[in-house]
Design an enzyme around this catalytic site. Structure first.
Site, PDB file in Angstrom:
ATOM      1  N   GLU A  75       5.816  45.247   4.948  1.00 18.30           N
ATOM      2  CA  GLU A  75       5.006  45.286   6.195  1.00 18.30           C
ATOM      3  C   GLU A  75       5.786  45.305   7.471  1.00 18.30           C
ATOM      4  O   GLU A  75       5.660  45.893   8.315  1.00 18.30           O
ATOM      5  CB  GLU A  75       4.037  44.152   6.151  1.00 18.30           C
ATOM      6  CG  GLU A  75       2.953  44.236   5.119  1.00 18.30           C
ATOM      7  CD  GLU A  75       3.556  44.180   3.704  1.00 18.30           C
ATOM      8  OE1 GLU A  75       4.557  43.596   3.306  1.00 18.30           O
ATOM      9  OE2 GLU A  75       2.802  44.376   2.479  1.00 18.30           O
ATOM     10  N   ILE A 102       0.169  40.596   6.291  1.00 19.57           N
ATOM     11  CA  ILE A 102       0.753  41.157   7.583  1.00 19.57           C
ATOM     12  C   ILE A 102       1.799  40.216   7.882  1.00 19.57           C
ATOM     13  O   ILE A 102       2.609  40.313   8.873  1.00 19.57           O
ATOM     14  CB  ILE A 102      -0.533  41.078   8.609  1.00 19.57           C
ATOM     15  CG1 ILE A 102      -0.262  42.132   9.862  1.00 19.57           C
ATOM     16  CG2 ILE A 102      -0.738  39.615   8.919  1.00 19.57           C
ATOM     17  CD1 ILE A 102      -1.512  42.440  10.601  1.00 19.57           C
ATOM     18  N   PRO A 104       4.666  38.785   6.403  1.00 20.47           N
ATOM     19  CA  PRO A 104       6.071  39.470   6.448  1.00 20.47           C
ATOM     20  C   PRO A 104       6.273  40.378   7.903  1.00 20.47           C
ATOM     21  O   PRO A 104       7.539  40.527   7.993  1.00 20.47           O
ATOM     22  CB  PRO A 104       5.939  40.333   5.135  1.00 20.47           C
ATOM     23  CG  PRO A 104       4.827  39.804   4.453  1.00 20.47           C
ATOM     24  CD  PRO A 104       3.848  39.489   5.361  1.00 20.47           C
ATOM     25  N   HIS A 144      -6.477  37.704  -0.764  1.00 16.58           N
ATOM     26  CA  HIS A 144      -7.152  38.941  -0.468  1.00 16.58           C
ATOM     27  C   HIS A 144      -8.365  38.927   0.573  1.00 16.58           C
ATOM     28  O   HIS A 144      -9.323  39.377   0.477  1.00 16.58           O
ATOM     29  CB  HIS A 144      -7.574  39.727  -1.499  1.00 16.58           C
ATOM     30  CG  HIS A 144      -6.397  40.301  -2.465  1.00 16.58           C
ATOM     31  ND1 HIS A 144      -5.933  39.419  -3.214  1.00 16.58           N
ATOM     32  CD2 HIS A 144      -5.707  41.277  -2.485  1.00 16.58           C
ATOM     33  CE1 HIS A 144      -5.091  39.903  -4.000  1.00 16.58           C
ATOM     34  NE2 HIS A 144      -4.760  41.061  -3.535  1.00 16.58           N
TER      35      HIS A 144
END
Ligand code: TPP
Ligand code: TPP
Ligand code: MG
Ligand code: MG
Lengths: 352, 409, 409, 352
Positions: A75, A102, A104, A144
């Site tokens: 990412e 998101i 990283p 998730h």
């Protein structure tokens, strides 16, 4: 909802196709790839396969591998590449497979994309639209299901957008891509395919029966920074966005409380005028989001409302949010702030 | 000055749906052809091993070459048992997911040898930092599968109280670190755990796991940098099953078509091994474990294998690769190969094999039945909502106490 | 099972304050001894070059070997000029910082050859993504130093309006990307920029820069992964000046004592070059630039050099390394070495050298004086507070308009 | 300030040494290294050199290279290693050189350290204390000045602590290291050496004249989750932490407004009782922090105060914060919310 384009189409007798949110998003991407050759799309599984949610399906085939392509699972690399491409002059639209992943890339987003214009006094800019599916409702467990929007609203230089329906999704996404600043575009994954009427365990009205699934063909925008009043009401203002707009609606209908529902659509920059006008009218306010409570965007909303409307408030502003826990798997619907919890908050502010 | 236009290179797999499978991109040396260096070997002096492929079983199932460490029949039959049990377990859980007993399931079909054989080499007390595809690490220790199924079902006996995704086990006593959904993070943590063991003058070692796709993540680099600097006792496993959901290994690996050689830049010795060869996995793991235990530091191992099934129950690989690709995978199936070896050795036969399968199916089925008594996802005596508020902090702080109250649980 | 206690390996530099300098850890091959492969060479077939050290000037100052591309005297004298100017500029700004005209300053003393020579090879339109130690990239283009000083002084003519740290230049027209304070980020961005150039069928290339210490950052890995996969036109420069503030290069590099070989794991061709040898830097840069421009993809280059001064004006290196260490650095000083070469060639002499120094000192002093007229940090006609609110977004959104009002600016 | 230990020392006639904040922090680290062999310290330049701010100076020499050591420049690696070490059973105290540089480690902090206990149902835990210098005031520009605390308070599983003086710094740091959950320990770098009395351009009272520089020898703790009333007052409550506590004090003194100043010390978990008690008494509230405004921790504080005290409030709660801009270099003191801005807010709430 900005219905101008729809109205025009209707007036002209034009048939408006029905789309679900995913189709609306794909349509927006297709249009921008077609009308601006500086638009490029990339992400994990986003090329050949078209993404795990299939948002980019068919686009590589249509626009070629240099415009739509798969990336390594980094990412950081995806956003770092986007910053470099933007500095070159492209208009990248990277996809992050889940908003949970998101983080990283958070440094490249917050320290780089968001500040490039500032630190170069406008010499280099980062017109990047970062798309990512957000929120729960699909038994995705801790990684998730998260809603990290508040983090981005704390970063000067970013804009943060969350649509709640197909019409807005297309118009906001086109506006985001055309915006000259970096935009975090969070797509409530619970709304991608089927609609959601607030309850996970009741039948839903299909998209086709939702007005907002009328998605005109071709180019139109829904402006960033403008909220929508999706239900007018006199007794209390509900501030919400994304999936929760539908929960708010269910709560209003089920409690019979005459709530005005504001779908913020853009969190930053925020449309505080629409908010203040409504709360001054109703004198009561409930803030609803799915993200965890502490330091969620609800805190900011409350701070703004009390600043602009304290003397109009007849009750403390209520917050209905995800609990301050990681998103659990089996207890997903206990975590999720559903219509009952919103309804209870509505009653509470009405009784105060 | 060159003024020809540049162009972007976007790697593609050799085949796509509709094509005939083509694995010509993988060079497969003869079994037994790769040398076995001493564990004290300077990493620079064994660079060739990253570009080769350690294989022990030849096509006839004979164990050959210097990596043949002559495992006993007992060890091998246990290995066969572990792999079979893992596969049968996976098949059952796949079915359970289709029946709605859980939300999602991930198999390790075709990759069973890797986790099973490495675990056989590790000692009690060693700690593995697995991904979601190393259930073999538990099964090879005869970990009670009923407990695994209870977790998969998020039922009343799920020791994680339904909090985590179905197959995100955490079994400290069995050297199995809590699985994370975030790719790669555990690889760096394995190095940290190994550093701790070295700091404390312990004798225990760590084993880190990562997929080919996830090597692109930042944690992979951080892990190698720290491993390179502090030389902690860790085995760094890259399971190259050729795919990362729909992306073939070239999307993470570029044209190198090799993940073992990533170690070289960090002066970390690297092996590249046939991951479908139980004997090779065992021998290479033993080499790396011995190095680690002897305070010689980390070893990076690329296990070459194939993800024979879908990525998960949410995935449909026919959308991006030829159907039945796995059947053409040139390194075969790890269970079939070990079976062939055992039969070639005269230590096994079809009858015993089938009996073992039957017995394992019965065992797994019984465990599943037993587990089901305690509920399945959202049905039966499932973990309560109150569980949601436990284990966030050691003690529930006031704001969460209030929230729990508000939740009425 | 080995039951001996493990222990943590913590690398140490060869010397600490009070010790005599000792650079025996660096092998220095003879100038001219390293082969020069064709730019089409397969990265795997040139792995040796990462473990060698490309040098062109021998001890007597003669240019030798296949990397001697016979640069004209004109080019070389310009190189000498650029390096001298960079050093004199640094010295002046160091003084200015001590006089309180700015908050902090960072020199590149001892590393001047690298940025100056690479820039000489690049074309207009190419884009560099520098760290804070590549002021040579601007100076080698005869960029107006007064503008640089105005920025260092955060004064009224600072085109960045005082927003950024003093030496964080941004000069798009001069192919100089806006410097970031976050280490490493720009290395990945350089790869992204190069990908964009390839996507557009352009002919321009990128040049990314990173320090030895910062190679440990995640962005370094991401950059190499993306470079490996998409083969964009980018030169990837690692400036190994042996130190990262107080940490010697072994803390980022482990025992490999080498950053060039990091490229091998990604199938990216790698060169290791004497960074204090202007001729070697020029030739190696040219090789990599040609590769990039010919659509052959990225090259990783480790420039071996020495941070001859403190990390920054906030640092005191005598706390962690022997004083005057730099004087013993076996690759010498880049300016002295190029001077020796030019003199050996009969193209230069002490008189001209001293005249050049005098002229540059005058030039830099005059520029500093001129700049000072527009203020120094916090003194004189400095940028106003309103600048703070500009360039956050393309257009000031309502909440910031309110805040600017509240600030009364 | 929890003065129990000081009181005891004073009562026993013991001499209490004066320490600046950096010395107090070093003392805490020294004590914990000494009394718990599972404590390890590491970070960029933190070993031999003792850190760029010298907080760990001398500790490697005293405790050896296995207990205190330098790391590669990888914040991700530093925190990832800490998580692994914690899982093993150590109690790591990593240092991040500047809080601005914590973002590359954000995923390991928020997705891993914070959730390890949860996802393993307590089987693995992460008793890690992450130290990082925070805030501006040293002309550090955009990347050596930021205050990212709000980001961490949005993450369930973390605790966030910010001391404002030497006494608290030592006691809180020892408490943080002894805490069994991950703690983000942000150290206002402006207070490290000299004290700060709110104005950058006026002479300061030396630490030795500040009561809080009396730092008793040996082990003591200041409990996490407890705020301190550092100034009692009747007219308005100021909620603040870190450097801003001193700004608040200056503003109260200079305006002559009888403000009660609450030094939160721990942001999460928050001591909302102390807050509510004070605001119910004063009926007015000003929130002060250095971080940017939007979605800063001030929003959360206001949300909580209005929830607990709306009926007591006689004026909208005011927020004084850093502007929603990156931290500028030359305009540092225009950005910094100094006593004048806090004073103006105090007057505003008094006049409302
Ligand atoms: C940080 C992060 N990014 C993206 C994902 C989504 N994701 C889950 S599995 C997967 C593919 C992983 O491939 P590989 O590492 O090769 O492991 P395999 O599944 O083949 O065992 C991706 C992209 C994730 N879980 N975490
Ligand atoms: C992400 C990040 N972490 C830490 C720092 C603090 N820092 C600034 S320079 C530096 C050392 C860099 O060393 P190196 O990369 O070798 O470059 P050099 O200074 O030697 O040119 C450090 C740790 C930073 N700027 N950014
Ligand atoms: Mg894989
Ligand atoms: Mg360096």
């Amino acid at each position: 909802m900005n219905t101008k384009q729809q109205d025009k189409d209707l007036a002209s007798g034009k048939h408006i196709p029905r789309k679900n949110m995913l189709e609306a998003i794909r349509d927006a991407l297709d249009i921008k790839l077609g009308d601006d050759e500086n638009v490029v799309i990339f992400g994990e599984d986003a090329g050949y396969f078209g993404g795990v949610f299939r948002a980019t399906e068919g686009l590589q085939k249509k626009y070629g591998k240099s415009r739509v392509f798969d990336t390594p699972i980094s990412e950081l690399g995806i956003i770092g590449a986007a910053v470099g491409m933007a500095a070159y002059g492209l208009r990248p639209v990277p996809e992050i497979q889940f908003a949970d992943y998101i983080l990283p890339a958070f440094d490249q987003i917050a320290s780089e994309a968001a500040r490039l214009r500032y630190r170069s006094a406008g010499e280099f800019t980062a017109p990047i639209t970062i798309r990512a599916p957000t929120g729960g409702g699909i038994f995705g467990g801790q990684t998730h299901s998260q809603s990290p929007e508040a983090l981005f609203t704390h970063v000067a230089g970013l804009k943060t957008v969350i649509p709640s329906n197909p019409y807005d999704a297309k118009g906001l996404l086109i506006a985001a891509i055309e915006d000259d600043d970096p935009v975090i575009f969070l797509e409530p994954k619970r709304l991608y395919n089927g609609p959601f009427d607030g309850h996970h365990n009741r039948p839903v009205t299909p998209w086709s029966a939702h007005e907002t699934s009328k998605v005109p063909e071709g180019h139109y925008t829904v402006p960033l920074g403008k909220a929508a009043v999706t239900r007018t009401g006199q007794e209390v203002t509900i501030l919400s966005y994304g999936t929760m707009v539908h929960v708010a609606k269910a709560a209003a209908e089920e409690t019979g409380i005459d709530a005005e529902i504001i779908d913020l659509r853009t969190l930053l920059p925020l449309d505080d005028e629409t908010i203040a006008t409504s709360v001054r009218k109703t004198g009561r306010c409930v803030v609803v989001h799915e993200a965890t409570k502490t330091s969620g965007f609800g805190g900011e909303l409350i701070a703004i409302v009390q600043e602009l409307c304290l003397n109009y408030l007849e009750a403390p502003i209520e917050r209905v949010t995800g609990w301050d826990t990681p998103y659990p798997h089996a207890q997903e619907w206990d975590y999720f702030p559903g219509p009952d919890r919103v309804g209870a908050a509505l009653k509470k502010v009405m009784e105060a | 000055m060159n003024t020809k236009s540049l162009s972007l290179h976007v790697p593609e797999p050799t085949t796509r749906p509709g094509d005939a499978p083509d694995f010509s991109y993988i060079d497969i040396p003869n079994a037994g052809s790769v040398r076995r260096p001493d564990i004290h070997c300077d990493p620079q002096a064994m660079r060739d091993l990253a570009f080769d492929l350690i294989r022990v079983m030849d096509d006839e199932g004979n164990a050959v070459g210097s990596w043949n460490i002559e495992l006993s029949n007992e060890v091998l039959i246990k290995g066969l048992h572990d792999m079979l049990k893992t596969r049968i377990f996976d098949e059952r859980m796949l079915m359970a997911q289709r029946q709605g007993k859980t939300s999602i399931y991930v198999q390790c079909r075709g990759e069973e040898a890797i986790a099973c054989a490495q675990r056989a080499v590790l000692e009690k007390g060693d700690m593995c930092f697995p991904t979601y595809r190393q259930q073999g690490l538990l099964i090879a220790q005869d970990f009670p599968i009923e407990a695994m199924i209870c977790q998969i079902y998020s039922n009343a006996k799920d020791k994680l109280g339904g909090r985590s995704l179905p197959f995100f086990y955490s079994e400290k006593e069995f050297g199995f670190f809590s699985i994370s959904g975030n790719l790669g993070t555990q690889f760096m943590q394995a190095v940290g755990w190994a550093m701790a063991s070295a700091i404390k003058g312990d004798t225990r070692i760590a084993s880190g796991w990562i997929g080919d796709g996830a090597t692109a993540e930042s944690d992979f680099h951080a892990a190698l940098v720290f491993a390179s600097v502090y030389k902690p006792p860790v085995v760094m496993n890259v399971v190259n099953n050729q795919w990362a959901i729909s992306s073939f290994q070239g999307i993470a690996g570029g044209s190198a078509n090799n993940f073992a050689c990533r170690g070289h830049g960090y002066n970390v010795p690297a092996l590249r091994v046939d991951g479908n060869d139980y004997l090779a996995v065992y021998a290479a793991s033993q080499w790396a474990v011995e190095r680690a235990r002897s305070n010689l530091g980390p070893t990076l191992i690329e296990w070459v294998t194939y993800r024979a099934a879908a990525h998960s129950t949410s995935d449909d690989p026919t959308k991006y690769r030829p159907e039945n690709d796995a059947e053409s995978w040139p390194l075969g199936d790890p269970i079939e190969r070990l079976k062939t070896h055992l039969i070639a050795k005269g230590a096994w036969d079809d009858a015993r094999h089938n009996a073992m399968i039957d017995q394992l199916k019965t065992e797994v089925k019984a465990a599943a039945k037993e587990a089901e008594k305690h509920g399945t996802l959202g049905k039966g005596p499932v973990p309560g909502a109150a569980e949601m508020f436990n284990h966030i902090y050691k003690e529930l702080p006031p704001h969460l106490r209030k929230q729990r109250q508000e939740a009425g649980v």
